[in-house]
Write a protein that holds these residues in place. Sequence first.
Motif, PDB file in Angstrom:
ATOM      1  N   ASN A   5      10.690   9.317  -2.419  1.00 18.62           N
ATOM      2  CA  ASN A   5      11.209   8.154  -3.143  1.00 18.62           C
ATOM      3  C   ASN A   5      11.991   8.524  -4.406  1.00 18.62           C
ATOM      4  O   ASN A   5      12.193   7.674  -5.279  1.00 18.62           O
ATOM      5  CB  ASN A   5      10.056   7.220  -3.524  1.00 18.62           C
ATOM      6  N   ASN A  57      11.340   3.741  -0.281  1.00 21.65           N
ATOM      7  CA  ASN A  57      10.938   2.387  -0.676  1.00 21.65           C
ATOM      8  C   ASN A  57      11.790   1.913  -1.849  1.00 21.65           C
ATOM      9  O   ASN A  57      11.322   1.808  -2.983  1.00 21.65           O
ATOM     10  CB  ASN A  57       9.453   2.359  -1.045  1.00 21.65           C
ATOM     11  N   SER A  81      13.346  -0.189  -4.521  1.00 24.92           N
ATOM     12  CA  SER A  81      12.894  -1.414  -5.193  1.00 24.92           C
ATOM     13  C   SER A  81      14.047  -2.377  -5.443  1.00 24.92           C
ATOM     14  O   SER A  81      13.831  -3.527  -5.818  1.00 24.92           O
ATOM     15  CB  SER A  81      12.208  -1.065  -6.515  1.00 24.92           C
TER      16      SER A  81
END
Length: 280
Positions: free
Chosen positions: A99, A31, A33
Amino acid sequence: MKENPILSIVVPVFNSGIYLKETIKSIEEVNFSCPYEVILVNDGSTDSETLKILEDYNEKYTIITQENGGVARARNKGIENAKGQYILAFDSDDIMNGNYYDQALHKMVQDPTIDILYGDYIIFGSENRYNKSGKYNRLRLINSGCFLPNSSIYKKRVWEDNGGYDVTLSYAEDWDFWSRAAVKNYSFYYFNQPLYKYRRIHDGKSLSQSKATNYNEAIKTLKSKIPASVFNQETISDYVVQSVRENRKLKIKLFLRIFFPKIFNYLKKKNLFPNGIVVE
């Protein structure tokens, strides 16, 4: 493909279709950012499965095709076309670990003094173990072997200043790249987390096997680029002090050599301490 990417993930591909989908899936599951792009460099693949997978990704990611020239040339080609400020050269048979790469990228964006960020990794496949990279030391990197994974994040300007990866090397091109950056005093940061999973399979297809050729010649070329000024007293002292602090065996060596030299010399003759108190 994302507009105005912060991170460019460059993946050289040579007949690694058996693992490529798993690698891409692991990238997609992070994920991130920050916006990122994926550049797949087809380094002259001939395997039909690999070519089909690359065709499937053609609309989603940037695909660059070139004649087979090795991983260093493929990385250079991909990075040359990269739009991101940060680069991650990632092998086509490895897997991103959760992550952690997003956390690492966030750290670099928040701290602009960091030029190169590296971490730990997990070896899996024919071997299964955790590899702890440890804190950065310039002399340790240049003289004692590459403890920095090739799949580390760095600013594109490091690649530009280094003149890219050395395409004449068939082994240790990453060690050579990091060593030249170290000589130029770029800032290295140890991110104490397992960033990815490094595949080691003894089937003739894993990238970890294809790299181990012409080792001695590659190391000779690598070390010939390092100026003698790097090996000054201050650098060597820092190297030894840090190594002793972090290595229990070295502490024992030093203790024996100072207080029990006869025992130390006996153990050294038995080849238990082959390098004396010098760091392995």
